[in-house]
Write an enzyme that holds these catalytic residues in place. Structure first.
Site, short mmCIF file in Angstrom:
data_model
loop_
_atom_site.label_atom_id
_atom_site.label_comp_id
_atom_site.label_asym_id
_atom_site.label_seq_id
_atom_site.Cartn_x
_atom_site.Cartn_y
_atom_site.Cartn_z
N LYS A 204 0.84 -1.21 0.00
CA LYS A 204 0.00 0.00 0.00
C LYS A 204 0.87 1.26 0.00
O LYS A 204 1.78 1.38 0.81
CB LYS A 204 -0.89 0.03 1.25
CG LYS A 204 -1.85 1.20 1.22
CD LYS A 204 -2.50 1.47 2.55
CE LYS A 204 -1.75 2.46 3.41
NZ LYS A 204 -1.74 3.83 2.88
N GLY A 256 7.43 4.18 8.33
CA GLY A 256 6.55 5.31 8.64
C GLY A 256 6.86 5.84 10.02
O GLY A 256 7.99 5.71 10.52
N SER A 257 5.85 6.41 10.65
CA SER A 257 6.07 7.07 11.93
C SER A 257 6.20 6.06 13.07
O SER A 257 5.65 4.95 13.00
CB SER A 257 4.91 8.01 12.22
OG SER A 257 3.72 7.27 12.31
N THR A 258 6.89 6.47 14.11
CA THR A 258 7.03 5.63 15.30
C THR A 258 5.66 5.36 15.92
O THR A 258 5.38 4.25 16.39
CB THR A 258 7.98 6.31 16.31
OG1 THR A 258 9.26 6.41 15.68
CG2 THR A 258 8.11 5.54 17.60
N GLU A 259 4.81 6.37 15.86
CA GLU A 259 3.46 6.23 16.42
C GLU A 259 2.70 5.07 15.77
O GLU A 259 2.16 4.20 16.46
CB GLU A 259 2.76 7.56 16.14
CG GLU A 259 1.45 7.77 16.81
CD GLU A 259 0.75 8.99 16.20
OE1 GLU A 259 1.41 9.80 15.52
OE2 GLU A 259 -0.47 9.09 16.39
N GLY A 261 4.05 2.70 13.95
CA GLY A 261 4.85 1.48 14.20
C GLY A 261 4.43 0.80 15.49
O GLY A 261 4.32 -0.43 15.57
N GLU A 278 10.61 0.27 10.14
CA GLU A 278 11.62 1.33 9.94
C GLU A 278 10.91 2.64 10.24
O GLU A 278 10.02 3.06 9.50
CB GLU A 278 12.16 1.26 8.51
CG GLU A 278 13.48 1.98 8.36
CD GLU A 278 13.32 3.35 7.73
OE1 GLU A 278 13.27 4.32 8.52
OE2 GLU A 278 13.24 3.44 6.51
N CYS A 312 13.83 10.20 6.90
CA CYS A 312 13.82 9.77 8.31
C CYS A 312 15.24 9.76 8.89
O CYS A 312 15.42 9.88 10.10
CB CYS A 312 13.14 8.43 8.47
SG CYS A 312 13.50 7.29 7.16
N GLU A 409 11.16 14.49 16.01
CA GLU A 409 11.33 14.53 14.55
C GLU A 409 10.45 15.63 13.96
O GLU A 409 9.25 15.67 14.19
CB GLU A 409 10.92 13.17 13.98
CG GLU A 409 11.33 12.99 12.56
CD GLU A 409 11.03 11.59 12.04
OE1 GLU A 409 10.00 11.03 12.43
OE2 GLU A 409 11.83 11.08 11.24
P1 ADP Z 1 4.00 9.69 8.09
O1 ADP Z 1 4.02 10.48 9.35
O2 ADP Z 1 5.31 9.50 7.44
O3 ADP Z 1 2.86 10.02 7.17
P2 ADP Z 1 2.54 7.41 8.94
O4 ADP Z 1 3.09 6.42 9.88
O5 ADP Z 1 1.38 8.21 9.37
O6 ADP Z 1 3.79 8.25 8.56
O7 ADP Z 1 2.17 6.73 7.57
C1 ADP Z 1 2.99 5.79 6.92
C2 ADP Z 1 2.11 4.78 6.22
O8 ADP Z 1 1.36 4.07 7.20
C3 ADP Z 1 1.10 5.38 5.27
O9 ADP Z 1 0.99 4.54 4.14
C4 ADP Z 1 -0.18 5.36 6.08
O10 ADP Z 1 -1.34 5.31 5.28
C5 ADP Z 1 -0.01 4.08 6.87
N1 ADP Z 1 -0.80 3.99 8.11
C6 ADP Z 1 -1.29 5.00 8.87
N2 ADP Z 1 -1.93 4.51 9.95
C7 ADP Z 1 -1.84 3.15 9.89
C8 ADP Z 1 -2.27 2.07 10.72
N3 ADP Z 1 -2.95 2.28 11.83
N4 ADP Z 1 -1.97 0.81 10.34
C9 ADP Z 1 -1.27 0.58 9.22
N5 ADP Z 1 -0.84 1.55 8.39
C10 ADP Z 1 -1.11 2.82 8.71
#
Ligand code: ADP
Length: 501
Positions: A204, A256-259, A261, A278, A312, A409
């Site tokens: 995705k 993506g974000s630590t949150e 993750g 990551e 990142c 960050e």
């Molecule tokens: P950023 O802050 O870089 O946008 P995110 O962690 O919000 O990072 O998003 C990174 C990816 O994770 C995107 O493809 C987003 O759609 C997806 N994403 C966001 N929330 C969730 C979730 N709860 N579970 C799985 N994927 C998610």
């Protein structure tokens, strides 16, 4: 570089007097929107076919450089994800896992070659959809993405050498979720090793940058990869969550974000799913007084300002040895003034558009926080385009280690400058964040580099350079920057079961 001279004066006599001013006009880059084909609407790529979303939902993707709509893209829901996972499972059981490795490799090589052929178009679309300067997408993102496919295609029939005296078996269906900062490159990091090791994929893209993955789907069609081996979905967090929670997915790879993750880790706790994460970073870039200062300053600029700080592993904390602090800050400010912020498709642009309005708001929020924390703020005086999301390159001096701008960050072109006196002090300070993704050391002394690299808790440490990548080098973090490695030999491991352990 082709250049046309402005203000050339021709006298009536045969003598031609050329008058130069400082504002030369460069020839336009060959990379322009007309050289890229973007459909008005995109569907989901499931089982080798373009399928309308069962969700019946679509979203617009826009160009952050001018806020214009680029395309309308399907939004996959849980049912669409289920369809994609079923297609991936079917392809895995019936085609891909049993295919001789050297045949699998041919498909991966083919994808790499077609990516190279379409490199210019891919670079343009990456810059249009994400806002990054064409110089970055053309010279780094797209070639490096193709290189990852080449690299892992090479490993496909050599897994016995990658894992000597062990037998490997694939895991099954890999669910992969990627962010918006390096869409095609992140896809390559994840898809290439998964395919090389015999897994099938449901991937995705991020909601603000779906287009290059949809182009990749076209490439996959052209490469005649068997249906269902790679399924490409677009959507938002709910689509990602549906992939994570699907019971028939065997492995999750997330950047993506630590949150998010942390949410993923909780969601898969107690299941058999393997995972690599990551996540965020707050890299320390450290300049010692014995370093080549001009090179170091250029490395710092490259490490945080090019690509809008949307990296990142960006060197967002700068530690300068006290004796050279004034000189380094002066040189940084001078260099900041010469950076060009503007149209991502202009080859002279150093800093393109911020990826989205939401991200620009985050950056502004942190600039306010930094000012309120009492740090000294400096911003380049360069002009900004009237439309689109842009941020002038900025730096903070007099930053305290505990300030939020030194700990959290920001993901934008904002540098926090701190100082240090001794090696032990800077190691302590550099390690003092929740993250541990990358770091940089600038010094003339090899021994100092080895000392630092053994004591710093960061997955990647660059010495006298920054932000250098190669498909054969592993990448990944410590602490809240995640775990598992992508790239290199290490990048194969998360996609295999090892027998005879
Ligand atoms: P950023 O802050 O870089 O946008 P995110 O962690 O919000 O990072 O998003 C990174 C990816 O994770 C995107 O493809 C987003 O759609 C997806 N994403 C966001 N929330 C969730 C979730 N709860 N579970 C799985 N994927 C998610």
């Amino acid at each position: 570089m082709a250049a046309t001279k402005k203000n050339s004066n021709t006298k009536k006599s045969n003598t031609i007097k050329l008058k130069f001013d400082t504002s030369w006009q460069y020839a336009p880059a060959p990379e322009n929107k007309k050289s890229a084909t973007i459909n008005k609407q995109y569907e989901l790529f499931i089982n080798g076919q373009w399928q309308k979303p069962l969700s019946k939902k679509y979203f617009d993707t826009i160009n952050p450089a001018n806020e214009e709509k680029l395309s309308k893209v399907a939004w996959a829901n849980e049912v669409d994800v289920d369809k994609a996972v079923k297609a991936a499972r079917h392809a895995y059981e019936n085609i891909w896992k049993n295919m001789p490795a050297k045949e699998r490799a041919k498909y991966i090589f083919r994808i790499a070659r077609i990516m190279q052929e379409k490199a210019r178009e891919l670079a343009i679309i990456e810059s249009l959809d994400g806002g990054k300067p064409i110089r970055e997408s053309r010279d780094f993102d797209i070639p490096t993405a193709a290189n990852h496919f080449f690299y892992y295609a090479g490993w496909t029939d050599k897994l016995a050498f990658a894992f000597p005296n062990r037998q490997t078996s694939p895991l099954g269906v890999a669910g992969q979720i990627i962010p918006w900062n390096f869409p095609l490159l992140m896809a390559a990091w994840k898809i290439a090793p998964a395919l090389a090791t015999g897994n099938t994929v449901v991937i995705k893209s991020a909601e603000s940058t779906p287009l290059t993955l949809l182009k990749l789907a076209e490439i996959i069609e052209e490469a005649e990869l068997p249906p269902g081996v790679v399924n490409i979905l677009s959507g938002a967090g709910d689509t990602g969550a549906a992939i994570v929670n699907h019971p028939d997915v065997n492995k999750i790879a997330f950047t993506g974000s630590t949150e998010v993750g942390k949410i993923i880790q909780k969601a898969i706790a107690g299941t058999q799913k393997k995972v690599t994460l990551e996540l965020g970073g707050k890299a320390a870039n450290i300049i010692f007084e014995d370093a080549a200062i001009d090179q170091a300053v250029e490395g710092v600029i490259n490490g945080i300002f090019f690509n809008q700080g949307h990296v990142c592993c960006a060197g967002s904390r700068l530690y300068v040895q006290e004796s050279i602090l004034k000189e380094v800050v002066r040189k940084l400010k001078d260099r900041l003034e010469s950076l060009i912020v503007g149209d991502p498709l202009d080859k002279n642009t150093d800093i393109g558009a911020i990826n989205s309005k939401a991200q620009l708001d985050v950056i502004h929020k942190y600039i306010d926080i930094g000012k309120k924390e009492g740090a000294e703020f400096y911003q380049s005086s360069c002009p900004l385009p009237k439309k689109g999301y842009y941020c002038r390159p900025s730096l903070f001096t007099n930053v305290a280690q505990s300030n939020r701008i030194a700990q959290e960050e920001i993901f934008g072109p904002v540098l926090a400058v701190l100082s240090f006196r001794t090696v032990d002090e800077v190691i302590e300070k550099a390690n003092n964040t929740p993250y541990g993704l990358s770091a940089g050391v600038w010094t003339d002394k090899g021994a100092k580099i080895f000392n630092m690299t053994t004591k710093m808790r960061a997955g990647v440490i660059w010495a006298n350079t920054f932000n250098k990548f190669d498909p054969s080098s592993p990448f990944g973090g410590y602490k809240e920057s995640g775990f598992g490695r992508e790239g290199g030999l290490h990048g194969l491991l998360p996609y295999v079961n090892l027998v005879n352990e």
